[in-house]
Enzyme design. Structure first.
Site, PDB file in Angstrom:
ATOM      1  N   SER A  81     -10.277 -10.869  -4.034  1.00 63.70           N
ATOM      2  CA  SER A  81     -10.686  -9.847  -2.888  1.00 63.70           C
ATOM      3  C   SER A  81     -10.450  -8.463  -3.606  1.00 63.70           C
ATOM      4  O   SER A  81     -10.792  -7.500  -2.949  1.00 63.70           O
ATOM      5  CB  SER A  81      -9.941 -10.129  -1.871  1.00 63.70           C
ATOM      6  OG  SER A  81     -10.769 -10.970  -1.087  1.00 63.70           O
ATOM      7  N   LYS A 219      -5.177  -3.008  -2.862  1.00 66.43           N
ATOM      8  CA  LYS A 219      -5.963  -4.006  -2.525  1.00 66.43           C
ATOM      9  C   LYS A 219      -5.406  -5.389  -3.162  1.00 66.43           C
ATOM     10  O   LYS A 219      -5.216  -5.727  -4.367  1.00 66.43           O
ATOM     11  CB  LYS A 219      -7.390  -3.965  -2.839  1.00 66.43           C
ATOM     12  CG  LYS A 219      -8.325  -4.927  -2.431  1.00 66.43           C
ATOM     13  CD  LYS A 219      -8.329  -4.894  -0.754  1.00 66.43           C
ATOM     14  CE  LYS A 219      -9.320  -6.153  -0.238  1.00 66.43           C
ATOM     15  NZ  LYS A 219      -7.987  -7.236   0.020  1.00 66.43           N
TER      16      LYS A 219
END
EC number: 3.5.2.6
Length: 269
Positions: A81, A219
């Site tokens: 991701s 992230k």
């Protein structure tokens, strides 16, 4: 001759005084030097006692880098991701989504993470790492445009052959922690081939937490036996890119990163 000799002595004296002045630090300069992180002395072994992992920290002002476990730092892994960052950049650039508030509606399929089971925007999809949203956007981008942009930004091995909505998820696309740091650094400096407003939007969506003296952007990414946390931190006088990659979970990678940043006073109140 006497006048010439006196002039020479005077000039030498003035030069010596100037040299002395230039060599003396003001208190503020001394404090700034004391506050700077010495990249050669960053010691993070304690944080990897329970995990095989790597940590990269890059000073964006001085272009210096510290790398823990350089062998793993140069090994390529699926980005998982963390690819939401370039995916969002590409989606905004090509018009697959309008802005960070662009809604995609939940398809009613129950997924393993409860918060995924509702409508989401590009921004909330980044915040909660909603895989289905970014898969749908990748399909809207399409294979041709996706491949073109992945190559333009030289992202990892640039291989999207694993399927337009799967290639970054334990599939064909691979990137090393060093390459992740390069990518994050280029995004931070806004030197990627995207519009400035596109890069600013994605950077804004990456904000994780803000203190009085810092802003943390990041992230996470997680696959089978791999955890990522990548991003950058801005402080009043120092800005760093970081990447943590471990044999573990993304939560563990993020916690390790934050512990390191706190140890070296990059995250304060």
């Amino acid at each position: 001759m006497g006048k010439l000799r006196n002039l020479t002595i005077f000039l030498v004296f003035i030069g010596a005084v100037a040299l002395l002045i230039n060599s003396v630090q003001t208190p503020s300069e001394a404090n700034a030097a004391k506050g700077n992180l010495n990249m050669k002395k960053v010691d993070v072994d304690e944080f990897f006692a329970d995990h095989d992992g790597t940590f990269v920290l890059r000073d964006m002002k001085k272009e210096r880098a510290f790398v823990y476990n350089s062998e793993r730092a140069n090994q390529r892994f699926a980005p998982q991701s963390t690819f939401k960052v370039p995916n969002a950049l590409i989606g905004l650039q090509v018009g697959a989504v309008e802005d960070e508030y662009d809604i995609k509606y939940w398809d009613g399929v129950e997924r393993e993470i409860e918060i995924w089971n509702q409508d989401h925007t590009l921004g909330s999809g980044m915040r909660y790492s909603v895989v289905w949203y970014y898969q749908a956007m990748a399909r809207d981008i399409g294979e041709k445009r996706m491949e073109e942009w992945v190559q333009k930004i030289s992202y990892g091995n640039q291989d999207i052959s694993g399927g337009i909505d799967q290639f970054w998820l334990s599939s064909s696309l691979k990137i090393s922690p060093i390459e992740q740091a390069d990518f994050m650094g280029t995004l931070y400096k806004e030197n990627l081939p995207f519009d400035k407003d596109v890069m600013n939007t994605v950077k804004r969506m990456m904000i994780q937490t803000e203190g009085d003296n810092y802003t943390l952007y990041g992230k996470t990414g997680q696959g089978t036996g791999i955890g990522w946390y990548a991003g950058f931190i801005e402080t009043k006088d120092r800005n760093y890119v970081f990447v943590t990659n471990i044999a573990g979970t993304s939560t563990e990678a993020k916690n390790i990163t934050i512990d390191i940043l706190k140890k070296y006073h990059l995250m304060t109140r």
